[in-house]
Design an enzyme around this catalytic site. Structure first.
Site, PDB file in Angstrom:
ATOM      1  N   ASP A  36      93.249  20.010 -76.955  1.00  0.00           N
ATOM      2  CA  ASP A  36      94.627  20.473 -76.769  1.00  0.00           C
ATOM      3  C   ASP A  36      95.577  19.314 -76.431  1.00  0.00           C
ATOM      4  O   ASP A  36      96.794  19.479 -76.504  1.00  0.00           O
ATOM      5  CB  ASP A  36      94.691  21.550 -75.669  1.00  0.00           C
ATOM      6  CG  ASP A  36      94.218  22.905 -76.189  1.00  0.00           C
ATOM      7  OD1 ASP A  36      93.756  22.967 -77.355  1.00  0.00           O
ATOM      8  OD2 ASP A  36      94.304  23.904 -75.452  1.00  0.00           O
ATOM      9  N   ASP A 275     137.633  16.972-104.686  1.00  0.00           N
ATOM     10  CA  ASP A 275     136.259  16.717-105.118  1.00  0.00           C
ATOM     11  C   ASP A 275     135.293  17.736-104.523  1.00  0.00           C
ATOM     12  O   ASP A 275     134.138  17.799-104.939  1.00  0.00           O
ATOM     13  CB  ASP A 275     135.816  15.295-104.767  1.00  0.00           C
ATOM     14  CG  ASP A 275     135.802  15.047-103.276  1.00  0.00           C
ATOM     15  OD1 ASP A 275     136.880  15.140-102.663  1.00  0.00           O
ATOM     16  OD2 ASP A 275     134.729  14.782-102.723  1.00  0.00           O
ATOM     17  N   GLY A 410     122.563  16.427-106.888  1.00  0.00           N
ATOM     18  CA  GLY A 410     122.320  17.287-108.039  1.00  0.00           C
ATOM     19  C   GLY A 410     123.355  17.049-109.121  1.00  0.00           C
ATOM     20  O   GLY A 410     123.035  16.931-110.306  1.00  0.00           O
ATOM     21  N   LEU A 411     124.610  16.932-108.716  1.00  0.00           N
ATOM     22  CA  LEU A 411     125.689  16.690-109.668  1.00  0.00           C
ATOM     23  C   LEU A 411     125.498  15.335-110.334  1.00  0.00           C
ATOM     24  O   LEU A 411     125.706  15.173-111.539  1.00  0.00           O
ATOM     25  CB  LEU A 411     127.024  16.723-108.915  1.00  0.00           C
ATOM     26  CG  LEU A 411     128.272  16.816-109.766  1.00  0.00           C
ATOM     27  CD1 LEU A 411     128.305  18.130-110.530  1.00  0.00           C
ATOM     28  CD2 LEU A 411     129.507  16.699-108.894  1.00  0.00           C
TER      29      LEU A 411
END
Lengths: 502, 488, 502, 488
Positions: A36, A275, A410-411
């Site tokens: 533990d 933007d 992503g863009l």
């Protein structure tokens, strides 16, 4: 029994450790078997703590079970006291320790140590980490706080909730403290993070309590309300609007008028900058602890213009709050600590962005969906070197960057693809910032139960930019399914597009 | 619940019994009897050193440890070590068609996702069936619950060929008989999926002993064979196994098997003509059971560093009657490469002192390597458990007067460490950063288990793992004053 | 003529605009054809400026070339003065305006405006953006600064160099200003960012100048040294060690003793934390403007323990400094503004990490190499909402996170791969956080001129973890090539490994 | 250098002359003569509206603009517009085997990498040959330099089939004859690579006129054909071209060509039986040259929105004798879909006011769409240049009293805009954020060019592009007070 691959919360004694390790002058003796002690590395490795957590484990083994584990525990407590000389001793048992029923509290008290000994009863097979942290903090507060004169040096408050291994607690405290001081409110005690038992004794000196993390400080704050009549803040200052509401609440509780200019914050302007227009209506799924999930959904919807399509949490204790918040988005809250169920929901909803824990980040990566992390359980990545609060005005800036960056990547992939391929190169290359499996998986999931695509419709679909092609496919298939169409034609594709136009 | 106290060793014994029936092989039948008698792993008696099988060694610069020196400091106190469940983190990779289902608590699940130092949340080949209050209170039948969980799991992961039910501290304390459960479940899942059980509980196993228990659970499953063969025991990375196979082939040793195999459906056979070569020093129970099945162990130092690797291959070569000429010809290029690669690190490490905290039972072979090939001074060599028989060849190579310690009282050991202020401390992740903050350079030990470090080609990597923290400190000390918390 | 795909620096008039747009009370009339107004969007979109840059363009067209473009220019100047009422007028020509030789300075002065008119002569076909920014700032300082009493309110300095569109200038100024004030040094003027012409007039009141960006403030600082005898700081406070050296320099220049505790900084501890051990010896290539590249290399080597294998810059004006710095790593500096040449160098060196501009980020992405951005040219990503200095103690924290994160993502991919595939799944899947082309490209590049691989050696290579397989392949091939071996066997692989062991 | 002042139109004329030789076709021979006479694009005279080819239109709710209303405000002052080089950003995608080499200054290169609003530094199919001081000072021969640059480029990119030398402001001012250079280079590069030249200079071209100049440069290259065919002019995204082809096929219009073609090696033919249908309103010179080659233009509104698309297809159908029944049957489903998709945005936009700054020459068709299909009020419709003939059908559909402006004085136009405080402003990227900061909602116009917005299936997308900024403002206004700089 519950089949578990990954857990959102650790066991109860880890919750207690998070409180003990946050404080100075506290030592925790844990009746626990060998092994533990792994919990130490959570602190030393994930949070990069420069000292061991103040915990002594009895590390009993099989051979001890036949003998006197109670004696072992007493020895451990005595030795720990001698070695560490804490101001307060916490005693308790881990899950295995609980089964052998040695009564750590009774054993420790019998030793007659010259310091307060607080026994923690944290049922391991019923409860989890956050509940236990709250219970431990409450036990310390109840055991240590004493009556004291109020507000001797002007209006003051306590900041309650930050612990070791908290998601950005270090920086949230700094941000909120700065905010309070700017308003002219003195911070009496911050606890548990950085507090001593002596500081807990002084909690009553403040006029009110700032509850940063209701999961951890809620129980103690309610006790302080009852015992000293201290009211608590209800707003968690995550996001610009909530920070403003929090400031109003603080001013009201402190009984003072605003006297300082609002600190600069870039989120409002950045979110309005043209933007950011493309962020509008991005479908986002939110999952985390209750506090962060509810706050993230609110910021996502009203400060970034996202469309919240899923909201959930593993904090069962806050089911009511979650259901209420989800209703505001017309949703049913997903309250679950089963990571497979959460994965399933993400796969079904296919959001544009996931705001989740590290687990959802990995799920999203596999599914090719951008993701930002908003909540514990923590990973070493969640302890950046730089100042990274989630709360207050700078916290809002951090949220903006952290959530928009994955979408921006992503863009960028989309644009890179535009430049790079133009038909003749593989048009189905997955976005490189996402999982390599992203594309194949997305097709695979989309294909389940779907109508067949006529070749010319499939060709037409491939003309749709890769960035939105997955959604076009799913929308079209859903449209065809709802209308019982077996074959998807070019017309179906455009009917579905017109149908889904928003 | 007080009645849940358990007799030590009981569960492993019952497991072994259960398994033996499946194996159905004369020698194997006897194994469970010995297993039932076995004392817990920690307490095996010290066997006299066997000298016969030690391969001839070149002259070394340090006087060897005499047997009389081997009186380790034995400590009882807080043991800052992992339990045997941790082994799942590498075992599930070594057997890609196996699945490890821990029957335990939220703590077990939390350990597994924290122990590797990473949380990556891919769908892994391990999971935990978490015991809940209603199970303990008897509101649910635990065997029914387990059946339900396993059914759900196998539906989700039909590619599983071997399912391990892995016992934990709670399951041991409440005496949940996983051996019997495995046998019951196997009736439903065979032939598609074999079900076995072993214990990774911290009550019985320390860290690498989990692998020992797991491999031991496989032994009764092995087919019998009368063919002469070499059996190499210990989970190894693919790249190491390939290197070892190539060297054995070059030596002309024909049949070579590895335990565990890469596929659970391709378990190696065992029998009286099997020669057992341990690739890891922590396989006490596995070796014992294999020997009970007739295998004869080849005593050797372990294949870490050039010297250990040479000794290990040489012992195998001797056992299989390989001519010394051929042996030397086969081993020479690897020896040369290993010496060259290690030699470069020696420049950095020679003369520096090292303190090894107990962790994986690899401490003694590593200490031998650090001392003899890198020229480091051994301050203290801790080990969670000292198997004198398997480590006889290693112990003989340690310098005289080496301070060994077995077991642990972590606070007192830290006191000794701070007093000695060694140049390098090898320790677990719970201790490393606190020691670094005190200005003591550390090598976190679990990486030594996760990295390919066996054999000639990895000898340089192994040295590099120890050298890198010291190199780093030297680099940083140039520009940055030692880190100290500074007031804001 | 120079074939140019992408440019590191814009034209000279953009450099002038960066100074004009940074200030208040300045207007710039630019003799330029229609289309040159594109430069406005650099400010409004990349930096999200909430006002147009203070620039009037004459936007002459073909039909004007036959007529009186000088009259057009004068009208533009007069109208701009009437409309904007600046305190100072800058006049100049863009590249095309320069060719028509209308003498903007003479024409503007002839108008007799009641404000200073400063003519900028910025040869477009010889010079570039940064040089022009320096020249513009210098022209303003020379035109406006006047003699003034020194240090009237205690030791003070100016902060020189920050402009519009600067890489993290906004936050560097805040960080350095905080540092100076903590030391007890008053900041007299920050310029050009946020300065008025009136403020420039007061530059002489300070005891010394803090030069944040030598590329931009160097010329003006030398002028101020000569004119007012003001010394300048030489250390750019990037990284912990440089920040400490900067503090020492400031204290010496201010003639005061340290009186405050050093601010907290996480970099030193994070870099020593054992989870950072794996950073040791990572091969890093650095490219950017001179100031950031030299500083990044130093921090990389001495504060993060990287191995600097390449150092370069597009700042030809700082060739000497660059060559000197590179020598310290046993390297020859790459001084080039040809992005193709830089790409080629990256492809050859195959570093573990690239610290570069946005261009190098994209090159690295295509090559499958982690990258962090350290320098202009700026992109909208380089204007995060959150506080993100590069300088000072918090700047050091930002560097740590920004540089380590890409490597950490690489490590994560490695571990993900370990869990995911184990032989039976495609072992050659590229790391998903890097370009989709990463793998094929790396093999392709490695394969050039290489010896043939025996099948069993190829098999052995595939057992090497994907994370380091590329390097193993390159090292082996280099080893074989150096020894004239035509066939790579398993032995060759391991000989090369032993040879390259460090 | 004062002598470098140029005569307007000179360079395009010389280009056209050069090219005609290559085309070698009777009708084409005459084109250059007219090109040489052409006044600059900005100054073509206003032609009377031709009514004949306007397709029958359904009743609309707004009274149409009468011809007498078309007296645009003409302004001279600072023009906040891109030059024609910008078109390269989409042209290089429309012709994937073409390469655009700008011969210009660092400013040109900087514009190209900034204009698209993105810098992604992939290896693009465009570049700039930057003129340097030594070129201007005569230390280097500019033609030799250009040859050297082109040679290096073609070595690096051998897949290029068509190389455009693109003139810029500096190259025009110094009278560098790129037409002659193209002819000279083509002698070396043909047949592999064709070399053409056109001017994208801001002295002569505004933004989309760059595409016009580029396509005009292709016209002399087109083969002659006597077959009846439809030629659609204007660069279109692949998906739009496919949709249009499908609809023409359904209408039964057989031969359909597109200019530019997807492959530079597959230029469409032109001849007296070619009917020309413009897909973009900014192709004045291209149309003129095609008409000079015998093509006859089909006058029509442009295919934006349901109404424009219907008018456009109907005009083509009429020109090719398609029966009205068939026409209606083919167009009906697309009309219905477009109406449904646009209708949803109409709810958000109807009654709101819009102000369009001059940008792409698409302003008038968009204004018609915004007004008639979305019910918006037109405050001012700016256009860099008004081609009355090509836009006759569009102008007829604008509501009476619409304020048109041609050319620009940006400061005065901003004054008018601020005074009107429209609900939406359509403008370039240099103006958008400053207006937003003043609390005025903007749609940045370049996205309208980069997105697929033609035709029925994109009518909803086009409406969405205008609606989204207004939706966003509404969303954010709920939670956040309008952004204003706040003191720290």
């Amino acid at each position: 029994m519950q089949l578990t691959l990954w857990t959102y919360e650790g066991p109860t004694h880890v919750g207690a450790m998070r409180v003990a390790a946050a404080m100075d002058g506290v030592h925790y003796v844990l009746h626990a078997p060998q092994g533990d002690t792994y919990a130490d590395l959570l602190f030393t490795m994930i949070e990069r703590a420069d000292r061991r957590p103040p915990v002594t484990y009895t590390t009993f083994a099989a051979r001890d079970l036949g003998g006197d584990t109670a004696a072992l525990f007493k020895t451990a407590v005595r030795d720990a006291y001698e070695r560490f000389r804490p101001e307060v001793m916490l005693v308790g048992a881990s899950c295995t320790g609980e089964l052998i029923q040695d009564d750590p509290g009774g054993l420790a008290r019998a030793l007659g140590l010259p310091i307060p000994v607080i026994a923690l009863d944290l049922p391991s097979y019923q409860r989890k980490e956050n509940w236990a942290a709250a219970e431990t903090f409450y036990a310390l507060v109840r055991g240590l706080a004493v009556e004291a004169p109020r507000d001797e040096h002007g209006p003051s408050c306590n900041i309650l909730g930050p612990t070791a291994l908290g998601f950005r607690h270090r920086d949230d405290v700094r941000e909120v403290r700065g905010l309070l001081e700017r308003l002219g409110v003195r911070v009496n005690v911050v606890a548990p993070l950085g507090a001593t038992p002596a500081a807990l004794a002084r909690l009553g000196e403040a006029r009110f309590n700032v509850v940063l993390y209701p999961e951890i400080a809620g129980t103690a704050a309610r006790y302080l309300q009852k015992r000293f009549g201290q009211p608590s803040t209800r707003t968690v200052p995550i996001g610009v609007a909530a920070t403003r509401a929090f400031v109003d609440e603080v001013l009201a509780l402190a009984g003072i008028a605003p006297d300082a200019a609002e600190p600069a914050c870039n989120l409002p302007w950045y979110s309005r900058s043209v933007d950011a227009t493309y962020l509008t209506g991005k479908r986002v799924l939110v999952f985390g602890d209750a506090t962060h999930a509810i706050a993230a959904a609110r910021v996502a919807a009203s400060e970034l213009g996202f469309d919240v399509v899923g909201l959930g949490s593993y904090s069962r204790e806050f089911g009511r709050e979650l259901r209420e918040a989800a209703l505001g988005y017309g949703l049913e809250a997903l309250i679950s600590d089963d990571s497979l169920e959460v994965e399933q929901r993400i796969a079904e909803l296919r959001p544009d962005l996931v705001l989740g824990t590290q687990m959802e980040r990995h799920v999203a990566k596999r599914l090719g969906i951008p993701c930002a992390v908003i909540s514990a359980p923590v990973h070493v990545q969640d302890f950046p070197a730089r100042y990274s609060p989630q709360m207050g005005f700078e916290g809002a800036n951090v949220l903006f960057d952290s959530w928009v960056h994955p979408l921006m990547m992503g863009l960028e992939e989309h644009l890179l693809g535009m430049f790079r391929e133009d038909d003749e190169f593989s048009p189905d290359a997955p976005a490189s910032h996402l999982g390599a499996e992203a594309h194949s998986r997305s097709l695979e999931v989309a294909g389940v139960d779907a109508a067949a695509w006529a070749p010319e419709a499939e060709r037409e679909l491939r003309r749709v930019p890769v960035f939105v092609r997955g959604r076009a496919r799913r929308n079209t298939e859903a449209y065809a399914r709802d209308r019982g169409r077996a074959l998807i034609t070019v017309e179906t594709l455009y009917e579905a597009k017109a149908h889904h136009a928003r | 619940m007080g009645g849940w106290r358990r007799e030590p060793g009981r569960v492993s014994a019952s497991l072994a019994l259960t398994r033996s029936a499946a194996a159905g092989c004369a020698v194997a039948e006897q194994a469970p009897l010995r297993a039932a008698e076995a004392a817990p792993l920690h307490e095996s008696e010290v066997a006299p050193l066997r000298e016969g099988e030690i391969p001839p060694l070149r002259e070394r610069e340090v006087a060897p440890l005499r047997e009389s020196d081997v009186t380790p400091l034995r400590e009882r106190g807080q043991r800052e070590v992992f339990c045997g469940l941790t082994g799942i983190v590498w075992l599930h990779r070594a057997m890609p068609d196996a699945f490890f289902l821990v029957v335990g608590s939220r703590t077990c699940a939390h350990l597994l996702q924290s122990a590797a130092g990473v949380m990556i949340f891919a769908e892994p080949r391990f999971a935990t069936a978490i015991i809940e209050e209603r199970d303990l209170a008897g509101r649910a039948d635990m065997n029914d619950e387990l059946d339900r969980v396993v059914t759900r799991l196998l539906e989700r992961r039909p590619e599983i060929r071997l399912l391990f039910l892995v016992g934990s501290c709670p399951s041991e304390v409440i005496k949940l008989d996983l051996g019997r459960a495995a046998a019951r479940l196997a009736q439903r899942t065979l032939p598609a999926t074999r079900v076995l059980a072993y214990s990774g509980s911290g009550l019985e196993t320390t860290f690498t002993q989990g692998e020992d228990a797991c491999l031991a659970a496989l032994v009764p499953e092995l087919a019998c064979s009368d063919s002469p063969a070499l059996l190499v025991a210990g989970a190894l990375p693919d790249v190491i196994e390939a290197q070892f196979r190539a060297t054995f082939a070059a030596l002309g040793i024909g049949q070579v098997h590895f335990l565990p195999p890469r596929r659970a459906t391709a378990l190696p056979p065992v029998g009286p003509h099997t020669r057992l070569l341990l690739a890891q020093p922590f396989l006490a129970e596995t070796a014992r059971l294999l020997e009970a099945r007739g295998a004869r162990r080849i005593a050797a130092a372990f294949p870490f560093g050039e010297e250990g690797t040479t000794a290990w291959f040489s012992a195998a070569a001797a056992a299989f009657g390989v001519q010394p000429d051929r042996r030397d010809a086969v081993l020479a290029p690897g020896q040369a490469r290993a010496r060259a690669a290690v030699g470069r690190q020696r420049e950095r490490l020679a003369g520096r002192s090292v303190f090894l905290f107990p962790d994986s039972q690899l401490e003694i072979p590593f200490a031998r390597f650090l001392s003899r090939e890198l020229g480091m001074r051994l301050v203290e060599v801790g080990t969670p458990y000292l198997h004198r028989q398997h480590l006889a060849e290693e112990l003989a190579l340690l310098p005289a007067g080496t301070r060994l310690s077995e077991g642990q009282d972590v606070d007192r050991q830290l006191d000794r460490c701070r007093a000695a202020r060694p140049d390098l401390v090898v320790c677990g992740l719970g201790l490393a950063n606190p020691l670094e903050a005190e200005g003591i350079t550390t090598k976190w030990s679990i990486e030594l288990l996760f990295s390919p470090v066996h054999g000639y080609e990895q000898a340089g990597d192994l040295a590099g793992l120890f050298a890198r923290p010291m190199l780093r400190r030297a680099l940083l000390d140039g520009a940055l004053a030692p880190a100290a918390p500074v007031a804001a």
